[in-house]
Design a protein around this motif. Structure first.
Motif, mmCIF file in Angstrom:
data_model
loop_
_atom_site.group_PDB
_atom_site.id
_atom_site.type_symbol
_atom_site.label_atom_id
_atom_site.label_comp_id
_atom_site.label_asym_id
_atom_site.label_seq_id
_atom_site.Cartn_x
_atom_site.Cartn_y
_atom_site.Cartn_z
ATOM 1 N N ALA A 264 0.814 -1.218 0.000
ATOM 2 C CA ALA A 264 0.000 0.000 0.000
ATOM 3 C C ALA A 264 0.848 1.268 0.000
ATOM 4 C CB ALA A 264 -0.982 0.026 1.175
ATOM 5 N N PHE A 265 2.168 1.147 -0.122
ATOM 6 C CA PHE A 265 3.062 2.300 -0.221
ATOM 7 C C PHE A 265 3.517 2.446 -1.665
ATOM 8 C CE2 PHE A 265 3.120 2.144 4.278
ATOM 9 C CZ PHE A 265 3.672 3.326 4.746
ATOM 10 N N ALA A 266 3.934 3.643 -2.025
ATOM 11 C CA ALA A 266 4.622 3.907 -3.280
ATOM 12 C C ALA A 266 6.012 4.434 -2.960
ATOM 13 C CB ALA A 266 3.860 4.916 -4.130
ATOM 14 N N LYS A 267 6.980 4.069 -3.769
ATOM 15 C CA LYS A 267 8.336 4.568 -3.571
ATOM 16 C C LYS A 267 8.642 5.606 -4.642
ATOM 17 C CE LYS A 267 11.890 2.253 -2.114
ATOM 18 N NZ LYS A 267 13.060 1.351 -1.971
ATOM 19 N N ILE A 268 9.151 6.756 -4.189
ATOM 20 C CA ILE A 268 9.529 7.852 -5.085
ATOM 21 C C ILE A 268 11.039 8.020 -5.005
ATOM 22 C CG2 ILE A 268 9.216 10.285 -5.668
ATOM 23 C CD1 ILE A 268 6.537 10.215 -4.238
ATOM 24 N N ASN A 269 11.724 7.744 -6.103
ATOM 25 C CA ASN A 269 13.169 7.962 -6.202
ATOM 26 C C ASN A 269 13.411 9.324 -6.838
ATOM 27 O OD1 ASN A 269 12.798 4.816 -6.436
ATOM 28 N ND2 ASN A 269 14.869 5.164 -5.712
ATOM 29 N N CYS A 270 14.155 10.174 -6.131
ATOM 30 C CA CYS A 270 14.418 11.541 -6.581
ATOM 31 C C CYS A 270 15.922 11.752 -6.744
ATOM 32 C CB CYS A 270 13.867 12.572 -5.606
ATOM 33 S SG CYS A 270 12.123 12.349 -5.193
ATOM 34 N N TRP B 274 12.427 12.321 -11.155
ATOM 35 C CA TRP B 274 11.784 11.443 -10.187
ATOM 36 C C TRP B 274 11.126 10.261 -10.897
ATOM 37 C CZ3 TRP B 274 6.734 11.031 -11.455
ATOM 38 C CH2 TRP B 274 6.155 12.101 -12.150
ATOM 39 N N VAL B 275 11.017 9.139 -10.159
ATOM 40 C CA VAL B 275 10.371 7.923 -10.652
ATOM 41 C C VAL B 275 9.490 7.374 -9.544
ATOM 42 C CG1 VAL B 275 10.695 5.586 -11.515
ATOM 43 C CG2 VAL B 275 12.287 7.370 -12.190
ATOM 44 N N ILE B 276 8.280 6.953 -9.886
ATOM 45 C CA ILE B 276 7.335 6.394 -8.909
ATOM 46 C C ILE B 276 7.048 4.952 -9.280
ATOM 47 C CG2 ILE B 276 5.049 6.580 -7.875
ATOM 48 C CD1 ILE B 276 5.052 9.516 -8.471
ATOM 49 N N ARG B 277 7.175 4.056 -8.281
ATOM 50 C CA ARG B 277 6.818 2.652 -8.453
ATOM 51 C C ARG B 277 6.034 2.182 -7.239
ATOM 52 N NH1 ARG B 277 12.724 0.772 -10.548
ATOM 53 N NH2 ARG B 277 13.264 2.456 -9.137
ATOM 54 N N ASN B 278 5.158 1.201 -7.447
ATOM 55 C CA ASN B 278 4.319 0.720 -6.348
ATOM 56 C C ASN B 278 5.015 -0.402 -5.592
ATOM 57 O OD1 ASN B 278 4.117 -1.471 -8.021
ATOM 58 N ND2 ASN B 278 1.919 -1.237 -8.447
ATOM 59 N N ALA B 279 4.269 -1.050 -4.694
ATOM 60 C CA ALA B 279 4.856 -2.070 -3.830
ATOM 61 C C ALA B 279 5.295 -3.309 -4.602
ATOM 62 C CB ALA B 279 3.856 -2.469 -2.747
ATOM 63 N N SER B 280 4.787 -3.491 -5.808
ATOM 64 C CA SER B 280 5.202 -4.621 -6.628
ATOM 65 C C SER B 280 6.346 -4.271 -7.568
ATOM 66 C CB SER B 280 4.008 -5.137 -7.451
ATOM 67 O OG SER B 280 2.957 -5.528 -6.605
ATOM 68 N N VAL C 287 7.058 9.007 -14.251
ATOM 69 C CA VAL C 287 8.403 9.550 -14.286
ATOM 70 C C VAL C 287 8.312 11.004 -14.735
ATOM 71 C CG1 VAL C 287 8.809 8.869 -16.685
ATOM 72 C CG2 VAL C 287 10.761 9.173 -15.150
ATOM 73 N N GLY C 288 9.246 11.814 -14.311
ATOM 74 C CA GLY C 288 9.277 13.218 -14.705
ATOM 75 C C GLY C 288 10.678 13.781 -14.557
ATOM 76 N N ARG C 289 10.943 14.852 -15.279
ATOM 77 C CA ARG C 289 12.253 15.495 -15.213
ATOM 78 C C ARG C 289 12.113 16.952 -15.609
ATOM 79 N NH1 ARG C 289 14.397 16.504 -20.168
ATOM 80 N NH2 ARG C 289 13.463 15.403 -21.949
ATOM 81 N N GLU C 290 13.137 17.735 -15.260
ATOM 82 C CA GLU C 290 13.215 19.139 -15.645
ATOM 83 C C GLU C 290 14.669 19.559 -15.585
ATOM 84 O OE1 GLU C 290 11.004 23.424 -14.703
ATOM 85 O OE2 GLU C 290 10.524 21.607 -13.550
ATOM 86 N N GLU D 190 14.189 20.658 -4.899
ATOM 87 C CA GLU D 190 13.225 20.748 -5.994
ATOM 88 C C GLU D 190 12.867 19.361 -6.516
ATOM 89 O OE1 GLU D 190 11.543 23.126 -7.162
ATOM 90 O OE2 GLU D 190 12.451 24.861 -6.178
ATOM 91 N N ALA D 191 13.844 18.453 -6.573
ATOM 92 C CA ALA D 191 13.546 17.092 -6.984
ATOM 93 C C ALA D 191 12.582 16.422 -6.019
ATOM 94 C CB ALA D 191 14.847 16.288 -7.091
ATOM 95 N N LEU D 192 12.795 16.645 -4.725
ATOM 96 C CA LEU D 192 11.911 16.085 -3.709
ATOM 97 C C LEU D 192 10.505 16.658 -3.847
ATOM 98 C CD1 LEU D 192 11.497 14.423 -1.132
ATOM 99 C CD2 LEU D 192 12.299 16.394 0.166
ATOM 100 N N ARG D 193 10.416 17.979 -4.056
ATOM 101 C CA ARG D 193 9.115 18.614 -4.193
ATOM 102 C C ARG D 193 8.374 18.101 -5.430
ATOM 103 N NH1 ARG D 193 6.912 22.126 -7.255
ATOM 104 N NH2 ARG D 193 8.869 22.409 -8.390
ATOM 105 N N ALA D 194 9.084 17.998 -6.553
ATOM 106 C CA ALA D 194 8.441 17.528 -7.782
ATOM 107 C C ALA D 194 7.938 16.096 -7.636
ATOM 108 C CB ALA D 194 9.417 17.642 -8.947
ATOM 109 N N GLY D 195 8.740 15.223 -6.982
ATOM 110 C CA GLY D 195 8.313 13.855 -6.785
ATOM 111 C C GLY D 195 7.096 13.741 -5.891
ATOM 112 N N LEU D 196 7.057 14.528 -4.793
ATOM 113 C CA LEU D 196 5.908 14.497 -3.882
ATOM 114 C C LEU D 196 4.649 15.037 -4.551
ATOM 115 C CD1 LEU D 196 7.582 15.636 -0.535
ATOM 116 C CD2 LEU D 196 6.706 13.363 -1.092
ATOM 117 N N CYS D 197 4.789 16.109 -5.321
ATOM 118 C CA CYS D 197 3.621 16.650 -6.032
ATOM 119 C C CYS D 197 3.059 15.634 -7.019
ATOM 120 C CB CYS D 197 4.010 17.941 -6.753
ATOM 121 S SG CYS D 197 4.354 19.332 -5.644
#
Length: 451
Positions: A359-365, A380-386, A392-395, A409-416
């Protein structure tokens, strides 16, 4: 020296060179004096080229258009010379398939035709088929690509010149693989792949157009090439194509349970597939155990947390954990994912990526910054528990004051992005120790940063 070589050839082959029908051809690097001297000693006249063989020029220059222009003109002349007004559609079809499309066959079996030449030929054929003549243009009711489809699919089974050209070149590649003692293979091996096979050959320095064409045909050949299993000693189970499956012929899902060679799957005495190997039996039992355990975990997640786990995610997560267990067992160590305070997991060197809790998601920034231009970027990249990819996003090229500002800024973009996807519980993973200490309150925030 040249005359002596020709004499050796005559003695060895039993064939005598007819000097009355021979001519000498020299490269531009050969001086005129050397040309005259050799022609005088051999009593052979000098020629301007080798001429043609089977309607194709023997020498190639830098411009391939001049070489292929002749075949284009030949097809166009042939098509325009037919009295199409007196032909039925069935008659046109026979002429196009038996004559027009057969004219470039020899050239396409040796060289890769340029795209422009193929388009010109197809344009002439399409104009003839749809009744174009002179200034009168016929109405093209369908694309030529539609006509190249099989008749049961709604087409007329005309040749696709692009595919046919590569198929003919792939046939040469198969000849090089199956006829290792042929003269063509020996000549090409001596020049382009002396220490390997045709499948491993590179373009090399100063390659001919024929060799470039063969490498294009090799791409089509490898798309449908697979091993025919004998003893299996030379075939890798997970890397080589050997399975009797369409389109790919390879093991789709790699597994550490599989042996390295196909020979390990064959009984050396009975010469049959060995379905009772110890590794296969142990792997099957462990897979069943992990499957039952994962079903129990999914049941508990539904009962106690009210969260339904998709069956595909459950199977994928089970397989991932099973592989991690087997890899850890082979290494002789056990690793347990550890999570920092507040759901922040610091990256430790080259530590492998691990799945977050259910039930968690992992955000790599990750952020980067250069002091010369005072500009930075992040991603940033978002993946689920599996471990399934969710976003994914970049700037880049953004003006910022420091490296820690880029990390923030990387942390903020990933959380948003995580909030936009609806994630309420996330695990953050990045490699900035200073940012982790700021988030956990171990150090004072850098001026200009806000959490």
């Amino acid at each position: 020296m040249v005359k002596h070589v020709l004499e050796l050839y005559e003695n060895g082959s039993g064939q005598q060179v007819n000097f009355d029908k021979s001519s000498l051809f020299f490269s531009s690097n050969c001086s005129q004096g050397a040309r005259d001297c050799l022609a005088r000693h051999l009593n052979i006249p000098q020629g301007r080229g080798f001429g043609k063989y089977l309607g194709l020029k023997s020498e190639f220059g830098h411009s391939k258009k001049e070489v292929f222009e002749e075949i284009r003109e030949k097809v166009a002349t042939c098509v325009h010379g037919w009295a199409e007004n007196f032909l039925t559609m069935a008659g046109k079809e026979v002429l196009l398939k038996a004559v027009a499309l057969a004219l470039p066959t020899y050239m396409m079996s040796c060289f890769l035709l340029s795209q422009g030449v193929c388009e010109d030929i197809l344009r002439a054929l399409a104009s003839f088929w749809w009744g174009s003549q002179g200034t009168r243009k016929g109405l093209h009711w369908a694309k030529w690509k539609k006509l190249t489809q099989r008749k049961e699919c709604g087409g007329l089974d005309f040749k696709d010149l692009f595919c046919f050209n590569r198929a003919m070149l792939a046939k040469i590649g198969w000849h090089l693989l199956s006829q290792l003692n042929s003269l063509l293979h020996q000549v090409l091996q001596a020049k382009y792949f002396p220490n390997g096979s045709f499948l491993e050959a590179q373009l090399g320095r100063g390659p001919s157009w024929g060799w470039r064409s063969m490498l294009k045909g090799r791409q089509a050949l490898m798309a449908g090439l697979r091993w025919r299993i004998g003893d299996g000693q030379s075939v890798n189970v997970q890397r080589d194509p050997w399975l009797p499956m369409p389109y790919h012929f390879k093991v789709r899902t790699p597994s550490p349970l599989l042996p390295k060679r196909v020979s390990d799957l064959i009984d050396p005495i009975l010469r049959q597939w060995d379905v009772h190997t110890d590794s296969g039996r142990d792997g099957l039992l462990s897979s069943i155990a992990y499957g039952l355990w994962r079903l129990w975990k999914c049941r508990n997640t539904l009962v106690f947390e009210g969260t339904t786990v998709h069956p595909a995610e459950a199977v994928e997560f089970m397989y991932k954990q099973h592989n991690e267990f087997l890899q850890t067992k082979e290494q002789g160590t056990e690793t347990t994912p550890s999570y920092g305070v507040g759901g922040v997991q610091p990256s430790m060197g080259t530590q492998q990526w691990s799945c977050p809790p259910m039930a968690f998601a992992k955000i790599n920034c990750e952020g980067a910054w250069t002091s010369q231009t005072l500009r930075g970027g992040w991603g940033w990249v978002i993946r689920n528990a599996s471990g399934v990819f969710k976003g994914v996003g970049r700037e880049g090229g953004v003006r910022c004051g420091s490296a820690i500002a880029a990390e923030a800024e990387a942390l903020r973009a990933g959380l948003c992005a995580g909030l936009d996807q609806g994630w309420q519980r996330v695990v953050l993973e990045f490699d900035s120790k200073l940012m982790i200490d700021m988030l956990t309150g171990a150090v004072v925030l850098t001026p200009g940063l806000k959490v």
